[in-house]
Design a protein around this motif. Sequence first.
Motif, PDB file in Angstrom:
ATOM      1  N   MET A   1    -145.931 -18.730  64.678  1.00  9.77           N
ATOM      2  CA  MET A   1    -147.605 -18.291  64.388  1.00  9.77           C
ATOM      3  C   MET A   1    -146.712 -17.853  62.888  1.00  9.77           C
ATOM      4  O   MET A   1    -146.192 -17.122  62.489  1.00  9.77           O
ATOM      5  CB  MET A   1    -147.269 -16.674  64.954  1.00  9.77           C
ATOM      6  CG  MET A   1    -148.319 -17.112  65.490  1.00  9.77           C
ATOM      7  SD  MET A   1    -150.148 -18.289  65.896  1.00  9.77           S
ATOM      8  CE  MET A   1    -151.304 -16.529  65.757  1.00  9.77           C
ATOM      9  N   SER A   2    -147.821 -18.346  62.005  1.00 11.24           N
ATOM     10  CA  SER A   2    -148.043 -18.274  60.554  1.00 11.24           C
ATOM     11  C   SER A   2    -149.573 -17.112  60.430  1.00 11.24           C
ATOM     12  O   SER A   2    -149.711 -17.379  60.650  1.00 11.24           O
ATOM     13  CB  SER A   2    -147.095 -18.714  59.156  1.00 11.24           C
ATOM     14  OG  SER A   2    -148.334 -19.361  59.239  1.00 11.24           O
ATOM     15  N   ALA A   3    -148.758 -16.087  58.829  1.00 10.97           N
ATOM     16  CA  ALA A   3    -149.952 -15.605  58.831  1.00 10.97           C
ATOM     17  C   ALA A   3    -151.025 -17.108  57.601  1.00 10.97           C
ATOM     18  O   ALA A   3    -152.299 -16.684  57.380  1.00 10.97           O
ATOM     19  CB  ALA A   3    -150.156 -15.040  56.848  1.00 10.97           C
ATOM     20  N   PHE A   4    -150.947 -18.253  58.575  1.00 14.47           N
ATOM     21  CA  PHE A   4    -151.633 -18.823  57.383  1.00 14.47           C
ATOM     22  C   PHE A   4    -151.875 -19.960  58.181  1.00 14.47           C
ATOM     23  O   PHE A   4    -153.004 -21.200  58.005  1.00 14.47           O
ATOM     24  CB  PHE A   4    -150.968 -20.322  55.827  1.00 14.47           C
ATOM     25  CG  PHE A   4    -150.010 -18.801  55.129  1.00 14.47           C
ATOM     26  CD1 PHE A   4    -151.010 -18.775  53.964  1.00 14.47           C
ATOM     27  CD2 PHE A   4    -149.304 -17.739  55.466  1.00 14.47           C
ATOM     28  CE1 PHE A   4    -151.461 -17.181  52.998  1.00 14.47           C
ATOM     29  CE2 PHE A   4    -148.771 -17.273  54.630  1.00 14.47           C
ATOM     30  CZ  PHE A   4    -149.883 -16.915  53.007  1.00 14.47           C
ATOM     31  N   ASP A   5    -151.786 -19.818  59.509  1.00 18.15           N
ATOM     32  CA  ASP A   5    -152.072 -20.951  60.273  1.00 18.15           C
ATOM     33  C   ASP A   5    -153.518 -21.449  60.479  1.00 18.15           C
ATOM     34  O   ASP A   5    -153.815 -22.904  60.651  1.00 18.15           O
ATOM     35  CB  ASP A   5    -151.724 -20.656  61.705  1.00 18.15           C
ATOM     36  CG  ASP A   5    -150.258 -20.249  62.133  1.00 18.15           C
ATOM     37  OD1 ASP A   5    -149.754 -20.984  61.392  1.00 18.15           O
ATOM     38  OD2 ASP A   5    -149.311 -20.035  63.720  1.00 18.15           O
ATOM     39  N   ASP A   6    -153.704 -20.632  60.159  1.00 16.23           N
ATOM     40  CA  ASP A   6    -155.509 -20.551  60.255  1.00 16.23           C
ATOM     41  C   ASP A   6    -156.002 -21.680  58.920  1.00 16.23           C
ATOM     42  O   ASP A   6    -156.962 -22.652  59.581  1.00 16.23           O
ATOM     43  CB  ASP A   6    -156.568 -19.108  59.820  1.00 16.23           C
ATOM     44  CG  ASP A   6    -155.908 -18.269  58.740  1.00 16.23           C
ATOM     45  OD1 ASP A   6    -155.171 -19.052  58.027  1.00 16.23           O
ATOM     46  OD2 ASP A   6    -156.947 -18.003  58.409  1.00 16.23           O
ATOM     47  N   VAL A   7    -155.845 -21.478  57.854  1.00 12.51           N
ATOM     48  CA  VAL A   7    -155.736 -22.485  56.983  1.00 12.51           C
ATOM     49  C   VAL A   7    -155.361 -23.670  57.188  1.00 12.51           C
ATOM     50  O   VAL A   7    -155.792 -24.909  56.086  1.00 12.51           O
ATOM     51  CB  VAL A   7    -155.792 -22.230  55.524  1.00 12.51           C
ATOM     52  CG1 VAL A   7    -156.981 -20.726  55.216  1.00 12.51           C
ATOM     53  CG2 VAL A   7    -154.040 -21.127  55.077  1.00 12.51           C
ATOM     54  N   TYR A   8    -153.793 -23.506  57.954  1.00 13.93           N
ATOM     55  CA  TYR A   8    -152.957 -25.140  57.777  1.00 13.93           C
ATOM     56  C   TYR A   8    -154.156 -26.239  59.018  1.00 13.93           C
ATOM     57  O   TYR A   8    -153.886 -27.284  58.617  1.00 13.93           O
ATOM     58  CB  TYR A   8    -152.066 -24.481  58.386  1.00 13.93           C
ATOM     59  CG  TYR A   8    -151.060 -23.746  57.438  1.00 13.93           C
ATOM     60  CD1 TYR A   8    -150.896 -24.237  56.076  1.00 13.93           C
ATOM     61  CD2 TYR A   8    -149.687 -23.355  57.637  1.00 13.93           C
ATOM     62  CE1 TYR A   8    -150.148 -23.772  54.886  1.00 13.93           C
ATOM     63  CE2 TYR A   8    -149.201 -22.669  56.787  1.00 13.93           C
ATOM     64  CZ  TYR A   8    -149.279 -22.692  55.486  1.00 13.93           C
ATOM     65  OH  TYR A   8    -148.215 -22.326  54.075  1.00 13.93           O
ATOM     66  N   SER A   9    -154.341 -25.335  59.700  1.00 10.17           N
ATOM     67  CA  SER A   9    -154.901 -26.208  60.874  1.00 10.17           C
ATOM     68  C   SER A   9    -156.383 -26.539  60.293  1.00 10.17           C
ATOM     69  O   SER A   9    -156.808 -27.839  60.619  1.00 10.17           O
ATOM     70  CB  SER A   9    -155.339 -25.568  61.863  1.00 10.17           C
ATOM     71  OG  SER A   9    -156.325 -24.365  62.059  1.00 10.17           O
ATOM     72  N   ALA A  10    -157.324 -26.180  59.793  1.00 10.01           N
ATOM     73  CA  ALA A  10    -158.253 -26.232  58.786  1.00 10.01           C
ATOM     74  C   ALA A  10    -158.443 -27.455  57.828  1.00 10.01           C
ATOM     75  O   ALA A  10    -158.663 -28.249  57.932  1.00 10.01           O
ATOM     76  CB  ALA A  10    -159.129 -25.026  58.020  1.00 10.01           C
ATOM     77  N   ASN A  11    -156.778 -26.901  56.958  1.00  9.74           N
ATOM     78  CA  ASN A  11    -156.943 -28.193  56.549  1.00  9.74           C
ATOM     79  C   ASN A  11    -156.314 -29.533  57.171  1.00  9.74           C
ATOM     80  O   ASN A  11    -156.857 -30.670  56.286  1.00  9.74           O
ATOM     81  CB  ASN A  11    -155.524 -28.321  55.745  1.00  9.74           C
ATOM     82  CG  ASN A  11    -155.705 -29.288  54.551  1.00  9.74           C
ATOM     83  OD1 ASN A  11    -153.934 -30.015  55.022  1.00  9.74           O
ATOM     84  ND2 ASN A  11    -156.065 -30.029  53.706  1.00  9.74           N
ATOM     85  N   ALA A  12    -155.798 -29.729  58.122  1.00 12.98           N
ATOM     86  CA  ALA A  12    -155.346 -30.575  58.869  1.00 12.98           C
ATOM     87  C   ALA A  12    -157.054 -31.690  59.317  1.00 12.98           C
ATOM     88  O   ALA A  12    -156.646 -32.713  59.428  1.00 12.98           O
ATOM     89  CB  ALA A  12    -154.342 -30.667  60.309  1.00 12.98           C
TER      90      ALA A  12
END
Length: 164
Positions: free
Chosen positions: A1-12
Amino acid sequence: MSAFDDVYSANAKFAESFGSSGLTGRAARGLAVVTCMDSRIDPLGLLGLQPGDAKILRNAGARVTDDVLRTLVLAVYVLGVNRVLIMPHTDCGMAKVTDSEVHALTRDHGVDTRSLEFHTVPDQNEALKHDLTRIRTTPFLPPGMPVAGGIYDVHTGRLTPSPH
Ligand SMILES: [Zn+2]
């Protein structure tokens, strides 16, 4: 888990249907917008722009700093910009504090920021006038290039052009 998981998955998901691969880095509509970092401002949406249309420069308070000037020089001579809109906004945090208050605030966190200039805004109209003049009179940009200012109302979505 990273603090940026939400944005990385949105970007995918975003990349799956990405449709702007044909754009270049030039501003298709010749526009540069200097605006604030305030999270309520959607510069493209509120000005009827699409990705590829304009250069968007953001900082605290929409101030014309040395770095904004440097970026505008590149935007104008290299990237197709031929007009600049400076767009501060209502309810701006930068108009509610002074530089000394920010220094005091950071001092409470054990941080000395006195070597930084925050360019806080005691009078928004005066600051805008000052920043417009700075762009209009710099020797580094073409004389006579259209430069305008307008204040964006974060509560109504309306942009009011500045008389300056
Ligand atoms: Zn702001």
